[in-house]
Design a protein around this motif. Structure first.
Motif: not given
Length: 345
Positions: A291-296
């Motif tokens: 999710l962190l990768v997706h949001k960034l």
């Protein structure tokens, strides 16, 4: 131990060769870390010959043989474009030396307060580092899960194209990847300001501990400064102040001043929201690396679209044209001179 090290025989570099390229470790120092001094030199290694970073263990800095062996094991077994590459090591005459690919732009902490790094570049660096962490945490369960334990801006290295790579795996721990929550009871290590509060209180390490540390790095990138400072010879951690500023919707008070004028509002909102969630006290409330990768990725795409629109508008004005902007139901027209005056405010 000898049978263990046979696996890494191909990585061995002779001490004499390392002395030659560093003037017997008397010059070419490019950094100092928790392991010791880092030198620069061109040398032959497992992947050919190139300029490398040579990290020499100094016992006075607190790390030793376990971290040395862990670094060799981790970086030789796990490879990813966003992890620093181990090119060799030396274990002769009491010397413990690690040889890495050279990160020409050094570590991220050196550039936090520099206006050289634009907001899109900072977003890309954070995304790169998040992808490296996602690989270590292995949310797909295809390998052992690696808990880094020392995520900080000083351990994010930048190559000549400003691509980010996680480094310093000497404190990492291995856990099973086929569990939703990997929790290990272990001694407390890490760097003040970056450590997960729950880990500090319970000595229970989880992948969410890395997420917390990464959230601190995200705020450092946003604020253009390290997460700590010394006031009257006392260490002051800035993370609580940053969290409160987000809660109070006062991000403008802490954002690095050179970044704010060029920021797309949606990009900033997406970035700051995920950064804040990383710092949640409850581990269950922190985002996964995926999710962190997706949001960034979303934050970066929003900024890129914003910059492209601005470039197109500037292109029109360079031709002496007028452009129209819709703000709600109001249409505003700027002439070339007034537009450029406006964006420079």
């Amino acid at each position: 131990m000898e049978s263990f090290m046979k696996e890494f025989e191909h990585l061995k570099i002779h001490l004499e060769d390392l002395k030659k390229v560093t003037n017997s470790f008397g010059s070419k120092v490019i950094g100092v870390g928790g392991f010791g001094k880092v030198y620069e030199g061109e040398i032959s290694h497992s992947k050919g010959r190139s300029l490398v970073a040579i990290k020499r263990l100094s016992r006075e800095f607190g790390q030793g043989d376990p971290e040395f062996l862990k670094e060799i094991m981790m970086l030789s077994r796990y490879s990813h474009e966003n992890l620093i590459t181990l090119l060799g090591y030396c274990d002769e005459d009491g010397e413990k030396i690690l040889v890495y690919e050279h990160a020409f732009n050094g570590s991220l902490d050196r550039h936090l307060s520099s206006n050289v790094l634009t907001w899109p570049q900072r977003l890309k660096i954070c995304l790169d580092a998040a992808k490296g962490l996602e690989y270590l945490h292995d949310h797909r369960g295809t390998q052992q899960r690696i808990l880094h334990r020392d995520i900080k801006s000083a351990n994010i290295l930048l190559d000549d194209n400003w691509n980010a790579k996680l480094s310093d795996m000497g404190l990492s721990k291995v856990g099973p990847a086929n569990q939703q929550h990997t929790v290990l009871v272990t001694n407390l290590v890490g760097t003040p300001g970056y450590c997960d509060p729950q880990y500090m209180e319970t000595y229970m390490l989880s992948k969410e501990s890395d997420i917390y540390s990464f959230g601190v790095v995200l705020f450092e990138v946003l604020c253009g400064k390290l997460c700590f400072r010394y006031t009257n010879n006392r260490l002051e951690i800035l993370v609580p102040l940053w969290k409160q500023s987000y809660k109070d919707k006062n991000l403008d008070q802490i954002i690095f001043k050179d970044l704010r004028p060029s920021m797309d509002p949606t990009s900033l909102e997406t970035f700051s929201e995920i950064a804040f969630k990383c710092l949640h006290y409850s581990r269950e409330q922190r985002p996964t690396t995926s999710l962190l990768v997706h949001k960034l990725e979303i934050a970066l795409k929003c900024q890129e679209r914003h910059d492209m629109k601005l470039t197109n508008v500037v292109g029109k004005y360079s031709k002496g044209e007028e452009a129209f902007f819709n703000i709600g139901k109001t249409v505003i027209c700027y002439s070339a001179s007034s537009f450029f005056q406006k964006i420079m405010e």
